[in-house]
Design a protein around this motif. Structure first.
Motif, short mmCIF file in Angstrom:
data_model
loop_
_atom_site.label_atom_id
_atom_site.label_comp_id
_atom_site.label_asym_id
_atom_site.label_seq_id
_atom_site.Cartn_x
_atom_site.Cartn_y
_atom_site.Cartn_z
N LEU A 163 0.82 -1.20 0.00
CA LEU A 163 0.00 0.00 0.00
C LEU A 163 0.85 1.25 0.00
CD1 LEU A 163 -2.90 -0.70 2.50
CD2 LEU A 163 -2.92 -0.83 0.03
N ALA A 164 0.37 2.30 -0.67
CA ALA A 164 0.98 3.61 -0.60
C ALA A 164 0.33 4.34 0.57
CB ALA A 164 0.76 4.37 -1.90
N VAL A 165 1.07 4.54 1.64
CA VAL A 165 0.51 5.21 2.82
C VAL A 165 1.24 6.53 3.03
CG1 VAL A 165 -0.13 3.02 3.91
CG2 VAL A 165 2.11 4.02 4.39
N PRO A 166 0.58 7.51 3.63
CA PRO A 166 1.23 8.80 3.89
C PRO A 166 2.32 8.66 4.94
CG PRO A 166 -0.95 8.75 4.88
CD PRO A 166 -0.84 7.51 4.04
N PRO A 167 3.27 9.59 4.99
CA PRO A 167 4.40 9.48 5.92
C PRO A 167 3.99 9.33 7.38
CG PRO A 167 4.83 11.19 4.30
CD PRO A 167 3.42 10.76 4.09
N GLU A 168 2.92 10.03 7.80
CA GLU A 168 2.53 9.95 9.20
C GLU A 168 2.02 8.56 9.58
OE1 GLU A 168 -0.97 11.86 6.92
OE2 GLU A 168 1.23 11.91 6.92
N ILE A 169 1.47 7.83 8.62
CA ILE A 169 1.05 6.46 8.88
C ILE A 169 2.25 5.51 8.79
CG2 ILE A 169 -0.38 4.55 8.06
CD1 ILE A 169 -1.93 6.76 9.48
N ASP A 170 3.09 5.74 7.79
CA ASP A 170 4.26 4.88 7.63
C ASP A 170 5.16 4.93 8.87
OD1 ASP A 170 5.78 3.11 5.93
OD2 ASP A 170 7.24 4.72 5.72
N ARG A 171 5.23 6.09 9.52
CA ARG A 171 6.07 6.21 10.72
C ARG A 171 5.55 5.37 11.88
NH1 ARG A 171 6.68 11.68 8.95
NH2 ARG A 171 4.85 12.34 10.15
N LEU A 172 4.28 5.04 11.87
CA LEU A 172 3.72 4.20 12.93
C LEU A 172 4.10 2.73 12.76
CD1 LEU A 172 0.10 5.67 13.13
CD2 LEU A 172 2.01 6.12 14.70
N PHE A 173 4.53 2.38 11.56
CA PHE A 173 4.85 0.98 11.25
C PHE A 173 6.25 0.88 10.63
CE2 PHE A 173 0.28 1.61 11.00
CZ PHE A 173 -0.20 0.61 11.83
N PRO A 174 7.28 1.26 11.39
CA PRO A 174 8.64 1.25 10.83
C PRO A 174 9.17 -0.17 10.69
CG PRO A 174 8.72 1.76 13.16
CD PRO A 174 7.27 1.72 12.80
N PRO A 175 10.08 -0.39 9.76
CA PRO A 175 10.73 -1.69 9.66
C PRO A 175 11.77 -1.87 10.75
CG PRO A 175 11.70 -0.19 8.08
CD PRO A 175 10.57 0.56 8.73
N GLU A 176 12.17 -3.09 10.97
CA GLU A 176 13.25 -3.42 11.92
C GLU A 176 14.32 -4.18 11.15
OE1 GLU A 176 13.70 -2.59 15.02
OE2 GLU A 176 11.76 -1.61 15.38
N PRO A 177 15.14 -3.48 10.36
CA PRO A 177 16.10 -4.16 9.48
C PRO A 177 17.12 -4.97 10.27
CG PRO A 177 15.85 -1.85 8.88
CD PRO A 177 15.19 -2.02 10.21
N GLY A 178 17.42 -6.15 9.76
CA GLY A 178 18.40 -7.02 10.41
C GLY A 178 18.53 -8.32 9.66
N PRO A 179 19.36 -9.23 10.15
CA PRO A 179 19.58 -10.51 9.46
C PRO A 179 18.30 -11.30 9.21
CG PRO A 179 21.20 -10.19 11.20
CD PRO A 179 20.20 -9.09 11.36
N ILE A 180 17.32 -11.17 10.10
CA ILE A 180 16.10 -11.96 9.95
C ILE A 180 15.28 -11.54 8.74
CG2 ILE A 180 14.44 -10.58 11.27
CD1 ILE A 180 13.75 -13.18 12.78
#
Length: 326
Positions: free
Chosen positions: A259-276
């Motif tokens: 989905l294309a979501v606005p920045p204020e919504i995207d900030r509520l669901f940030p990624p957790e980048p890592g090996p997994i």
């Protein structure tokens, strides 16, 4: 049952599974892709190690449903063979090799069990609620030992679990609490049965430690519910979306599938980048995850050496009923 929100308005209970709570902890972007975006982004190809894990779980559940005189190691091997899931393997030869390993795994495990010791439940759904959450999940096996219940969870990962894994598992604690409340019998002991190594990691909870886990689950649920409400409010369908547990997608990004979501919504669901991130089903939709870890082939989670029966480490925390990875 409802709780009052900060503005004094009634707020529905947050309905969830332990897997949903753990997904929020592991990666909030994956949480959004899994539980909110509708239609959900397309997943990657199936994983071979998931096929092994699901085949083993299914065979053990079916074994307990057999009549007493048919609960033998041979029957476990037959059930595993008949229910073998072939998805994700490199070719038929690799699939057959792992089928044989899994068959030995389940037959060796059931040889240690008393076929006459009927479990209280097999693949049993248990549920409970508080003033904040309504949580449910599926227990691999629920035993009765003496006057108490015991939660048993099967594991097929490469790394044998430890007592600390059993102690810290929100899912196992929730299963213990829900089982106790539903069946009106104490349940403090939780166990992780690791089939590849034949080991058991166990923990004996107290009422206080179980209560701490439940409070932790409520805290996670409160955070996730606030983000859910913001997402649904943006989508313009908060009432119907909350009742259904998801909302329709307004539009999608060109070619990406997410989905294309606005920045204020995207900030509520940030990624957790890592090996997994290498093992995430939604990797193709997450630039940060692709940058953080290399691509994996669908069979890369299988043990590397012919002599090992273990699988890849679990994806994130214990997944319970959703079993994202064994």
């Amino acid at each position: 049952m409802e709780q009052l929100g900060l503005d004094g308005m009634p707020r529905r209970l947050y309905t969830c599974t332990p897997s949903r709570l753990n997904t929020w902890l592991d990666c909030r972007r994956r949480y959004r892709f899994t539980y909110l975006d509708r239609p959900a982004p397309q997943k990657g190809p199936p994983w071979a190690h998931n096929s092994v894990g699901a085949s083993v779980h299914n065979a053990l559940a079916s074994w307990w449903r057999e009549p007493y005189d048919r609960r033998t190691p041979v029957m476990a091997a037959v059930l595993l063979t008949n229910g073998w899931i072939r998805e994700g393997f490199r070719d038929e030869e690799q699939s057959a090799t792992w089928r044989d390993r899994a068959r030995e795994m389940v037959s060796s495990y059931v040889a240690t069990l008393d076929p006459g010791d009927e479990p209280v439940g097999v693949e049993r759904t248990v549920a409970t609620r508080t003033s904040v959450i309504a949580v449910s999940g599926r227990v691999d096996r629920l035993d009765r030992r003496g006057d108490e219940l015991v939660v048993v969870d099967y594991k097929t990962g490469r790394r044998p679990p430890t007592s600390d894994d059993a102690r810290s598992s929100i899912a196992l604690a929730v299963y213990a609490i829900a089982s106790s409340r539903m069946m009106r019998r104490a349940c403090h002991r939780v166990e992780l049965h690791h089939l590849p190594s034949g080991t058991v990691a166990e923990w004996e909870h107290t009422d206080e430690s179980l209560a701490r886990h439940l409070r932790r689950a409520e805290d996670i649920a409160t955070e996730a519910a606030d983000a859910d409400d913001a997402y649904r409010g943006w989508a313009g369908n908060a009432g119907a979306g909350r009742a259904k547990g998801a909302v329709p997608a307004p539009r999608r990004e060109d070619g990406a599938g997410a989905l294309a979501v606005p920045p204020e919504i995207d900030r509520l669901f940030p990624p957790e980048p890592g090996p997994i991130c290498s093992w995430c089903d939604f990797r193709r939709h997450c630039p940060e995850g692709r940058a953080a870890s290399p691509d994996r082939l669908p069979w890369d989670g299988l043990a590397e050496t012919p002599g090992s029966s273990g699988l890849s480490p679990a994806q994130g925390r214990d997944g319970g009923e959703d079993r994202p990875a064994p």
